[in-house]
Motif scaffolding. Structure first.
Motif, PDB file in Angstrom:
ATOM      1  N   ARG A 109       0.816  -1.219   0.000  1.00 50.36           N
ATOM      2  CA  ARG A 109       0.000   0.000   0.000  1.00 50.36           C
ATOM      3  C   ARG A 109       0.851   1.271   0.000  1.00 50.36           C
ATOM      4  N   SER A 110       1.794   1.312  -0.928  1.00 50.83           N
ATOM      5  CA  SER A 110       2.638   2.504  -1.138  1.00 50.83           C
ATOM      6  C   SER A 110       3.384   2.948   0.112  1.00 50.83           C
ATOM      7  N   ARG A 122       2.327   3.490   3.062  1.00 46.96           N
ATOM      8  CA  ARG A 122       1.588   4.558   3.737  1.00 46.96           C
ATOM      9  C   ARG A 122       1.225   4.203   5.172  1.00 46.96           C
ATOM     10  N   ASP A 123       1.634   3.029   5.623  1.00 49.76           N
ATOM     11  CA  ASP A 123       1.287   2.585   6.966  1.00 49.76           C
ATOM     12  C   ASP A 123       2.541   2.592   7.843  1.00 49.76           C
ATOM     13  N   PRO A 180       5.708   2.443  -3.771  1.00 51.28           N
ATOM     14  CA  PRO A 180       5.503   3.890  -3.946  1.00 51.28           C
ATOM     15  C   PRO A 180       5.665   4.293  -5.417  1.00 51.28           C
ATOM     16  N   THR A 223       0.428  -2.930   6.600  1.00 46.05           N
ATOM     17  CA  THR A 223      -0.318  -2.593   5.392  1.00 46.05           C
ATOM     18  C   THR A 223      -1.686  -3.244   5.495  1.00 46.05           C
TER      19      THR A 223
END
Length: 248
Positions: free
Chosen positions: A25-26, A28-29, A52, A234
């Motif tokens: 998930r890029s 982002r977590d 990313p 994620t």
């Protein structure tokens, strides 16, 4: 739970390898939790989805690789999200990022691909993230199979976020042509999404028929791996497989 075999080289030159597929998930977590999960799995190859894509994406992916004692093999922004990391056991023969046809109004999709040598084994590797839309996903499944055939290798592994359960048309298309490693050698847990309460298997590792699956599933109970980290890293759970690849 029976321990998953560790990576090793057999006397005949065949390679037992660990392959991890993971939608991150890029990043982002919780990136520290993500690094701990990947490290605990001790993979030779990591097939990433949703690497990313935007500002300083290479630096972000390189940071994950460094934190897990891996290197970037290929992919990321140049493959529209899929990427491959590897350890120094793998010798890279070639790598190629493939962008799939773009359907207007939908996300761009691609494949990260490579051919590597590990011990006496030569292996094609492909990371994918298939479409959310059924018809497009089925077409991409066919492109995946065509890409593996065109790599000119006897043995190959493909993994990723299929965005479909095993009873779906595209998943079935892949499983008919390749081994679904989880079905061939169940190990660990089955469901991969969502991480906070998994109720479906939409992430998978497939291998060509000559590769022996020794165990495949969501890793649980590995040293250094906690359920807290799995939930924080994620929104998907990873799939880890141990495979024996014949010498070529």
């Amino acid at each position: 739970m029976t321990p998953l075999p560790n990576s090793r080289t057999e006397p005949d030159g065949s390679a037992v390898i660990r392959v991890l597929t993971y939608n991150i998930r890029s990043m982002r977590d919780d990136t520290d939790a993500l690094a701990r999960v990947v490290s605990a799995c001790a993979p030779d190859l990591v097939l990433i989805q949703e690497a990313p894509l935007f500002f300083r994406w290479r630096k972000k992916l390189a940071r994950l690789a460094a934190a897990t004692d891996l290197v970037i093999l290929t992919g990321g922004g140049t493959a529209a999200g899929p990427a491959i990391l590897c350890n120094l056991r793998a010798t890279v023969e070639r790598a190629e990022d493939v962008l799939l046809p773009l359907t207007p109004g939908r996300h761009r999709r691609g494949f990260a691909t490579a051919v590597v040598r590990i011990a006496g084994a030569r292996l094609g590797v492909l990371s994918c993230h298939l479409s959310l839309e059924g018809k497009e996903r089925h077409e991409q499944g066919g492109m995946l199979l065509d890409r593996l055939t065109g790599m000119g290798v006897e043995h190959a592994v493909a993994g990723g976020d299929i965005n479909e359960r095993p009873d779906g048309r595209t998943f079935g298309r892949l499983a008919a042509a390749l081994q679904d490693c989880r079905t061939a050698a169940p190990w660990g847990a089955e469901h991969t999404f969502p991480a906070t309460g998994p109720d479906r298997r939409i992430d998978a590792i497939f291998a060509t028929k000559g590769v022996e699956a020794l165990g495949c599933g969501v890793p649980l109970g590995l040293p250094g791996l906690t359920e807290t980290d799995l939930r924080a890293a994620t929104d998907h759970l990873p799939v880890l497989a141990a495979l024996r690849v014949p010498a070529t």
